[in-house]
Design a protein around this motif. Structure first.
Motif, PDB file in Angstrom:
ATOM      1  N   ASP A 181       1.042-109.691  93.518  1.00  0.00           N
ATOM      2  CA  ASP A 181       0.452-108.363  93.355  1.00  0.00           C
ATOM      3  C   ASP A 181      -0.052-108.226  91.915  1.00  0.00           C
ATOM      4  N   THR A 182      -0.844-107.181  91.711  1.00  0.00           N
ATOM      5  CA  THR A 182      -1.311-106.928  90.350  1.00  0.00           C
ATOM      6  C   THR A 182      -0.278-106.123  89.557  1.00  0.00           C
ATOM      7  N   GLU A 183       0.657-105.507  90.294  1.00  0.00           N
ATOM      8  CA  GLU A 183       1.668-104.681  89.625  1.00  0.00           C
ATOM      9  C   GLU A 183       3.073-105.184  89.912  1.00  0.00           C
ATOM     10  N   GLU A 235       6.416-112.194  86.032  1.00  0.00           N
ATOM     11  CA  GLU A 235       5.025-112.098  85.614  1.00  0.00           C
ATOM     12  C   GLU A 235       4.472-113.510  85.506  1.00  0.00           C
ATOM     13  N   PHE A 271      -4.281-110.395  99.522  1.00  0.00           N
ATOM     14  CA  PHE A 271      -5.145-110.642  98.356  1.00  0.00           C
ATOM     15  C   PHE A 271      -5.897-111.946  98.531  1.00  0.00           C
ATOM     16  N   SER A 329      -9.410-110.863  94.188  1.00  0.00           N
ATOM     17  CA  SER A 329      -8.648-109.631  93.993  1.00  0.00           C
ATOM     18  C   SER A 329      -8.170-109.427  92.555  1.00  0.00           C
ATOM     19  N   PHE A 330      -8.105-110.488  91.801  1.00  0.00           N
ATOM     20  CA  PHE A 330      -7.520-110.373  90.464  1.00  0.00           C
ATOM     21  C   PHE A 330      -8.602-110.418  89.387  1.00  0.00           C
ATOM     22  N   GLN A 331      -8.588-109.387  88.544  1.00  0.00           N
ATOM     23  CA  GLN A 331      -9.608-109.293  87.494  1.00  0.00           C
ATOM     24  C   GLN A 331      -9.438-110.408  86.475  1.00  0.00           C
ATOM     25  N   ASP A 332      -8.202-110.503  85.942  1.00  0.00           N
ATOM     26  CA  ASP A 332      -7.898-111.640  85.074  1.00  0.00           C
ATOM     27  C   ASP A 332      -6.824-112.455  85.782  1.00  0.00           C
ATOM     28  N   SER A 333      -6.310-113.461  85.128  1.00  0.00           N
ATOM     29  CA  SER A 333      -5.375-114.338  85.813  1.00  0.00           C
ATOM     30  C   SER A 333      -3.961-113.763  85.864  1.00  0.00           C
ATOM     31  N   LYS A 334      -3.768-112.569  85.272  1.00  0.00           N
ATOM     32  CA  LYS A 334      -2.425-111.991  85.234  1.00  0.00           C
ATOM     33  C   LYS A 334      -1.990-111.474  86.620  1.00  0.00           C
ATOM     34  N   CYS A 335      -0.743-111.783  87.016  1.00  0.00           N
ATOM     35  CA  CYS A 335      -0.253-111.330  88.309  1.00  0.00           C
ATOM     36  C   CYS A 335       1.266-111.217  88.273  1.00  0.00           C
TER      37      CYS A 335
END
Lengths: 294, 360
Positions: free
Chosen positions: B291-293, B302, B335, B339-345
């Motif tokens: 997820d993004t959050e 993270e 997803f 779906s992800f703007q940057d590589s952070k998830c």
């Protein structure tokens, strides 16, 4: 001009084919077609005297051939001997090839090379060595006599039809091995397993699967042995005596000592036609026969 | 229903020094769709060939429906085989191929004709009687092989990777058809494959083999959800392995210290002993959430997405985390790679989805 020729050549498949074939074509024409044509034409001439030939057309030589009992019986004998040689060779070579194809796991090529090893010596030498084995004082007779099993040497071994058959069988065995081996080796072993799985015994599997599938090799072997042995004259000349004489020995005589070129040519032509007919009948019936058993 | 229709008792098969099958014992039920699954060289095909009678065991014995078949040749066994390359006789047509196995059964001509007709309609090959093997497609050849074996009405049908040579679409179709067919005729199927998806989707039970031994034998669900060891867990589906060691037991649960992540209470299905130093935790990619959050799951880490592979119905993410040295594979149907703007998830794991395995 050269440019035109080059572009023509690049586009034309027949031109390429003929240029690649030309060495063989020239050789076949010079060494086969012309002599064959000469032989055919000579068979329609007449030998008037020892040196003189009448070049007018006649089919009398062919009539002569069939009026001479000796020639007809020699022709029949030649075909018969060849048949026996072919049959015995197949019978001995087939199991060997079967073994190499299905049971030898590595170095199959080595086995084949070893089997053909005796055939690296000349044909003549091998014929002569059979003389040493089969002769009245040869290996077989002297050992049988020394062992006390015989008092007199076996005479049918030498200068006989038997001697010709034994020698020719041995001489041509190597040529039967290769086509037989190739056709057996191509058979997927899972086909044989499938037949067993479907309830057939080993023997039935052989009749229904292995034999029909190796048929191309069998026909190949038959042709390879039958055709050259019908016309062989070295072996009958050296080992055949009067009993083992074949038509080819007579043809040789007509072209040599007897000096009747037209009759020799007619005999050779008749032999050629006979071989062609027998070959066609044999391959046709072999095919029919295996179609029936499968 | 006979639960020990096929009994395999201590079967070994050695080829020289190689133990292709190494002291294997198990039983197959009557009417079961049973698969032997494993990588190439694991002994599954040898075991099948032992059942067919193409090989004889070095030791052990085989019982089929109560009688000892260990020493029987293939033609005397009530089994039939569908070969990997189909082994259709090339010199006779489809009809004769199918008739081939009927000659020895002592049937009348009318019975033979009827059986051939029935089986050809069963495998949907009506109208192909006159064709030869060379005039058939891969799928049709496969049907001929099937018909040829089934027409004898064997007690057991042995199938040696029969779908291996077909393209994916056709293979999926044939999987369904084979399964339906087996249910319809009720014959016991022993199916050999290296394709875990194939084994899982078709079988009642699967035996996973490796190095001549059975690693696990259970229903497909059990195999996937409760693998008994690392080999099975790795071979069936995809998974992430995490190093761990155990602490004290607490009823059905055990305290596990997962490397770099901390201590957790995890269900101890395999009854792993306390204070074991070498334990492996397996987490399936699809049980995790990406997820993004941040989420409130038992474990939430993270991470950075290093790579994605888009598979249509789902997307696989290869995620690097600070805590775990290895790249974690997570799959998501929700997803995708866009779906992800940057590589952070954030990746989340529920403790219930972690299975504990002994490191062999």
């Amino acid at each position: 001009m050269l440019q035109v020729w080059k572009s023509f050549y690049a586009r034309s498949d027949p031109a390429k084919a003929y240029s690649l074939l030309s060495p063989a074509l020239i050789l076949v024409t010079l060494a086969m077609l012309i002599p064959l044509g000469l032989m055919l034409s000579f068979s329609f001439f007449t030998q008037v005297s020892f040196t003189e030939i009448d070049y007018s057309f006649t089919i009398q030589r062919y009539i002569d051939f069939f009026q001479k009992n000796l020639l007809v019986s020699l022709l029949i004998k030649s075909v018969k001997i060849s048949f026996i040689v072919t049959f015995v060779t197949l019978l001995t070579a087939y199991p060997v090839c079967y073994y190499i194809a299905f049971y030898v796991k590595k170095n199959k090529m080595l086995w084949l090379v070893l089997l053909t090893l005796p055939f690296w010596t000349s044909y003549l030498l091998r014929v002569f060595s059979w003389k040493i084995i089969l002769g009245t004082k040869g290996v077989i007779n002297s050992s049988l006599i020394n062992a006390g099993l015989l008092s007199e040497p076996l005479t049918f071994l030498m200068y006989s039809e038997t001697a010709v058959i034994i020698t020719l069988t041995h001489a041509w065995a190597a040529f039967a091995l290769l086509p037989l081996y190739v056709s057996l080796d191509k058979i997927d072993f899972s086909l044989i397993e499938a037949a067993r799985d479907l309830g057939l015994s080993r023997l039935e599997t052989f009749w229904k699967i292995t034999l029909p599938l190796s048929l191309p090799g069998i026909i190949g072997a038959i042709l390879i042995i039958f055709i050259p042995t019908v016309g062989d004259y070295v072996t009958p000349a050296l080992l055949g005596g009067t009993d083992g004489r074949m038509l080819s020995n007579m043809i040789q005589a007509y072209f040599g000592k007897v000096n009747n070129l037209p009759l020799g040519a007619a005999s050779a032509t008749i032999m050629l036609i006979t071989v062609a007919i027998v070959t066609m009948i044999v391959s046709y019936t072999t095919k029919k026969l295996t179609q029936r058993i499968s | 229903m006979n639960n020990s229709f096929i009994q395999i008792n201590g079967i070994s098969k050695h080829f020289g020094n190689v133990k292709a099958v190494d002291d294997v014992s198990f039983q197959i039920k009557e009417g079961e769709f049973f698969s032997l699954l494993g990588p190439s060289g694991c002994g599954k095909t040898t075991l099948l060939r032992l059942l067919a009678g193409f090989e004889y065991p070095t030791s052990g014995n085989l019982l089929l429906d109560g009688s000892d078949i260990t020493a029987l040749p293939p033609d005397k066994r009530p089994t039939n085989m569908v070969f990997q390359n189909y082994a259709i006789f090339p010199h006779i047509n489809v009809e004769k191929n199918v008739q081939f196995g009927l000659r020895k059964l002592g049937l009348t001509n009318d019975e033979i004709i009827k059986r051939v007709k029935d089986v050809l309609s069963l495998v949907k090959l009506e109208g192909y009687e006159e064709r030869y093997s060379s005039q058939l497609s891969g799928g049709q050849r496969q049907r001929v092989a099937l018909a040829r074996a089934l027409v004898r009405q064997p007690k057991v049908l042995l199938l040696d990777e029969p779908l291996g040579a077909l393209d994916k679409k056709l293979r999926d179709e044939m999987q369904l058809e084979l399964r339906t067919l087996q249910k319809e005729i009720g014959i016991t199927f022993v199916f050999v494959t290296h394709d875990q998806q194939e084994a899982i989707s078709m079988s009642d039970r699967v035996a996973v083999m490796s190095e001549g031994k059975i690693q696990q034998m259970s229903s497909p669900n059990e195999l996937y959800k409760n693998p008994q060891n690392i080999f099975v867990s790795d071979f069936i589906g995809e998974t992430n392995f995490l190093k761990a060691n155990t602490g004290s037991k607490d009823g059905e649960y055990i305290n596990v210290n997962i490397e770099d992540l901390g201590s957790f209470k995890i269900k101890n299905n395999l009854n792993i002993s306390e204070n074991a130093s070498e334990v492996i935790c397996s987490v399936r990619p699809e049980t995790m959430m990406i997820d993004t959050e941040k989420s409130d799951w038992d474990i939430c880490l993270e991470g950075k997405i290093k790579q994605t592979s888009y598979l249509g119905e789902m997307t696989k993410f290869y995620v690097e985390t600070k805590e775990i040295e290895k790249i974690i594979t997570v799959s998501s149907q929700y997803f995708d790679n866009q779906s992800f703007q940057d590589s952070k998830c954030f990746i989340s794991i529920n403790l219930a989805d972690i299975s504990l395995l002994n490191k062999k």
